[in-house]
Design a protein around this motif. Sequence first.
Motif, PDB file in Angstrom:
ATOM      1  N   ARG A 134       0.827  -1.205   0.000  1.00 38.91           N
ATOM      2  CA  ARG A 134       0.000   0.000   0.000  1.00 38.91           C
ATOM      3  C   ARG A 134       0.865   1.261   0.000  1.00 38.91           C
ATOM      4  N   PHE A 135       1.968   1.229   0.749  1.00 38.85           N
ATOM      5  CA  PHE A 135       2.881   2.370   0.774  1.00 38.85           C
ATOM      6  C   PHE A 135       3.421   2.658  -0.623  1.00 38.85           C
ATOM      7  N   TYR A 136       3.852   1.627  -1.329  1.00 32.72           N
ATOM      8  CA  TYR A 136       4.441   1.840  -2.653  1.00 32.72           C
ATOM      9  C   TYR A 136       3.393   2.237  -3.690  1.00 32.72           C
ATOM     10  N   LEU A 137       2.183   1.737  -3.549  1.00 32.78           N
ATOM     11  CA  LEU A 137       1.123   2.180  -4.452  1.00 32.78           C
ATOM     12  C   LEU A 137       0.851   3.672  -4.270  1.00 32.78           C
ATOM     13  N   GLU A 138       0.843   4.118  -3.020  1.00 38.68           N
ATOM     14  CA  GLU A 138       0.659   5.546  -2.765  1.00 38.68           C
ATOM     15  C   GLU A 138       1.880   6.345  -3.238  1.00 38.68           C
ATOM     16  N   LEU A 139       3.067   5.791  -3.048  1.00 38.10           N
ATOM     17  CA  LEU A 139       4.277   6.441  -3.548  1.00 38.10           C
ATOM     18  C   LEU A 139       4.233   6.558  -5.067  1.00 38.10           C
ATOM     19  N   GLY A 140       3.653   5.568  -5.730  1.00 34.94           N
ATOM     20  CA  GLY A 140       3.528   5.614  -7.184  1.00 34.94           C
ATOM     21  C   GLY A 140       2.724   6.806  -7.660  1.00 34.94           C
ATOM     22  N   GLU A 141       1.683   7.164  -6.912  1.00 40.31           N
ATOM     23  CA  GLU A 141       0.890   8.342  -7.279  1.00 40.31           C
ATOM     24  C   GLU A 141       1.740   9.613  -7.147  1.00 40.31           C
ATOM     25  N   VAL A 142       2.562   9.679  -6.118  1.00 33.87           N
ATOM     26  CA  VAL A 142       3.454  10.822  -5.941  1.00 33.87           C
ATOM     27  C   VAL A 142       4.464  10.892  -7.080  1.00 33.87           C
ATOM     28  N   CYS A 143       5.036   9.743  -7.425  1.00 29.23           N
ATOM     29  CA  CYS A 143       6.014   9.710  -8.514  1.00 29.23           C
ATOM     30  C   CYS A 143       5.388  10.152  -9.831  1.00 29.23           C
ATOM     31  N   ASP A 144       4.138   9.765 -10.075  1.00 31.93           N
ATOM     32  CA  ASP A 144       3.430  10.203 -11.278  1.00 31.93           C
ATOM     33  C   ASP A 144       3.327  11.721 -11.324  1.00 31.93           C
ATOM     34  N   LEU A 168       5.568  -5.699  -4.326  1.00 32.42           N
ATOM     35  CA  LEU A 168       4.263  -6.250  -4.695  1.00 32.42           C
ATOM     36  C   LEU A 168       3.999  -7.517  -3.881  1.00 32.42           C
ATOM     37  N   PHE A 169       2.775  -7.677  -3.396  1.00 32.28           N
ATOM     38  CA  PHE A 169       2.423  -8.782  -2.507  1.00 32.28           C
ATOM     39  C   PHE A 169       1.304  -9.595  -3.156  1.00 32.28           C
ATOM     40  N   PRO A 170       1.634 -10.614  -3.930  1.00 28.32           N
ATOM     41  CA  PRO A 170       0.609 -11.370  -4.662  1.00 28.32           C
ATOM     42  C   PRO A 170      -0.430 -12.041  -3.777  1.00 28.32           C
ATOM     43  N   ASP A 171      -0.073 -12.366  -2.531  1.00 29.67           N
ATOM     44  CA  ASP A 171      -0.990 -13.077  -1.648  1.00 29.67           C
ATOM     45  C   ASP A 171      -1.853 -12.136  -0.827  1.00 29.67           C
ATOM     46  N   ARG A 172      -1.966 -10.908  -1.249  1.00 32.76           N
ATOM     47  CA  ARG A 172      -2.810  -9.945  -0.543  1.00 32.76           C
ATOM     48  C   ARG A 172      -4.248 -10.457  -0.456  1.00 32.76           C
ATOM     49  N   THR A 173      -4.928 -10.125   0.624  1.00 38.05           N
ATOM     50  CA  THR A 173      -6.327 -10.519   0.766  1.00 38.05           C
ATOM     51  C   THR A 173      -7.284  -9.433   0.284  1.00 38.05           C
ATOM     52  N   ASP A 174      -6.794  -8.203   0.176  1.00 38.12           N
ATOM     53  CA  ASP A 174      -7.619  -7.082  -0.258  1.00 38.12           C
ATOM     54  C   ASP A 174      -6.978  -6.458  -1.492  1.00 38.12           C
ATOM     55  N   HIS A 175      -7.652  -6.575  -2.638  1.00 35.84           N
ATOM     56  CA  HIS A 175      -7.126  -6.065  -3.901  1.00 35.84           C
ATOM     57  C   HIS A 175      -7.654  -4.671  -4.237  1.00 35.84           C
ATOM     58  N   ALA A 176      -8.386  -4.051  -3.311  1.00 34.95           N
ATOM     59  CA  ALA A 176      -9.136  -2.837  -3.644  1.00 34.95           C
ATOM     60  C   ALA A 176      -8.251  -1.726  -4.197  1.00 34.95           C
ATOM     61  N   GLN A 177      -7.120  -1.451  -3.537  1.00 37.69           N
ATOM     62  CA  GLN A 177      -6.284  -0.334  -3.962  1.00 37.69           C
ATOM     63  C   GLN A 177      -5.679  -0.594  -5.337  1.00 37.69           C
ATOM     64  N   LEU A 178      -5.216  -1.817  -5.558  1.00 36.62           N
ATOM     65  CA  LEU A 178      -4.658  -2.152  -6.865  1.00 36.62           C
ATOM     66  C   LEU A 178      -5.744  -2.116  -7.935  1.00 36.62           C
ATOM     67  N   CYS A 179      -6.931  -2.592  -7.594  1.00 37.91           N
ATOM     68  CA  CYS A 179      -8.038  -2.583  -8.547  1.00 37.91           C
ATOM     69  C   CYS A 179      -8.403  -1.165  -8.965  1.00 37.91           C
ATOM     70  N   THR A 204      -8.357 -14.931 -10.731  1.00 40.51           N
ATOM     71  CA  THR A 204      -9.783 -14.641 -10.663  1.00 40.51           C
ATOM     72  C   THR A 204     -10.121 -13.738  -9.484  1.00 40.51           C
ATOM     73  N   ALA A 205      -9.463 -13.973  -8.336  1.00 36.12           N
ATOM     74  CA  ALA A 205      -9.769 -13.192  -7.132  1.00 36.12           C
ATOM     75  C   ALA A 205      -9.567 -11.703  -7.351  1.00 36.12           C
ATOM     76  N   LEU A 206      -8.580 -11.345  -8.146  1.00 30.87           N
ATOM     77  CA  LEU A 206      -8.312  -9.931  -8.415  1.00 30.87           C
ATOM     78  C   LEU A 206      -9.450  -9.301  -9.199  1.00 30.87           C
ATOM     79  N   TRP A 207      -9.865  -9.934 -10.280  1.00 27.57           N
ATOM     80  CA  TRP A 207     -10.903  -9.356 -11.138  1.00 27.57           C
ATOM     81  C   TRP A 207     -12.268  -9.388 -10.464  1.00 27.57           C
ATOM     82  N   ASN A 208     -12.460 -10.318  -9.534  1.00 27.49           N
ATOM     83  CA  ASN A 208     -13.730 -10.370  -8.800  1.00 27.49           C
ATOM     84  C   ASN A 208     -13.965  -9.120  -7.963  1.00 27.49           C
ATOM     85  N   GLU A 209     -12.891  -8.441  -7.557  1.00 32.16           N
ATOM     86  CA  GLU A 209     -13.020  -7.241  -6.724  1.00 32.16           C
ATOM     87  C   GLU A 209     -13.064  -5.964  -7.548  1.00 32.16           C
TER      88      GLU A 209
END
Length: 310
Positions: A134-144, A168-179, A204-209
């Motif tokens: 989550r930290f790096y996803l938010e950092l990505g917005e700053v870098c953009d 990146l954490f493939p075994d995440r249980t919550d895909h909301a931020q990446l989605c 499938t779990a990713l696209w389901n969210e």
Amino acid sequence: MHPIPFVEKGKGVANLEVDGLLLTRDTDVKGWEEAVLILPKSPGLLLVYGEDIPYGWTESEIVCTASLGGWEVVRMAFFSEKVKVLIGGEPDGYWVRTLCRLLAHDERVSLVCKIREVDEVIRQLPRYLDWKERFYLELGEVCDREGVSLQTVARALGMDRRVGQEWLFPDRTDHAQLCRWIEREGRLATENANVQRIALWGPTALWNEMDTSWLKGKEVCLLSSEDEPIPNEIYKECSPCDQWQKALQNTDLLVIGRADAIISEMPLNELVHYMKQANVVDACACFPVQEACNLLKSYRAIGEKTNVWE
């Protein structure tokens, strides 16, 4: 519950049989509670292995097994991509030392600690990895916004051993931020290019969210792995594919949600060959940015100022 076979190399012991039980699932807990009533009062090993055992249960069983006389309780779990091992128990215990020796023969590093400490590592590690992503996803917005490269910044931060390179954490249980990132970038791509056919690459779990409204009116192909059931709830017009060539054929947009060995090692010119239009939304940074920008029609990665639609 299972008997415990061990093979010890280089010690003249070809097959080291252990009088004991191996517990690997939460369903084994009930079985143990029943078995403890009829087990003989002779020395043995209760080896509790893996991530599916309830937190704290192993430590509580020490009280029960103490009355059996000579039984040794060991909590064990692999971590760091299964190259290192946590062993919880008495540091001078016979089976703790034996396990450490056997693991060393298998060139695996082990750390001996308390039983509850193994449980705590199992509980906290996915929480930390999820927070780090989550930290790096938010950092990505700053870098953009600043026009700098997330990959470069992340690589530099990772030079500090306290941080590490992978995030990146493939075994995440919550895909909301990446989605949300995928939805936003996918919508921009479909609004600004003539996109008719879309390939979704990931579990499938990713696209389901994900909010699939941006896929309406498009031909959508999902590359599903062999060990996943055929999805039927993602998008009614989504066609599952079990071959990546078929998934990419005549595709106008490829959306990468998880990087497997195939896409990570695929030459970009081969990707271009199969696709009708080489537009790629990549949530996993599978390709070198400069090469992707040169060979693909459009390439969008997290935290990389490569968005041609802005």
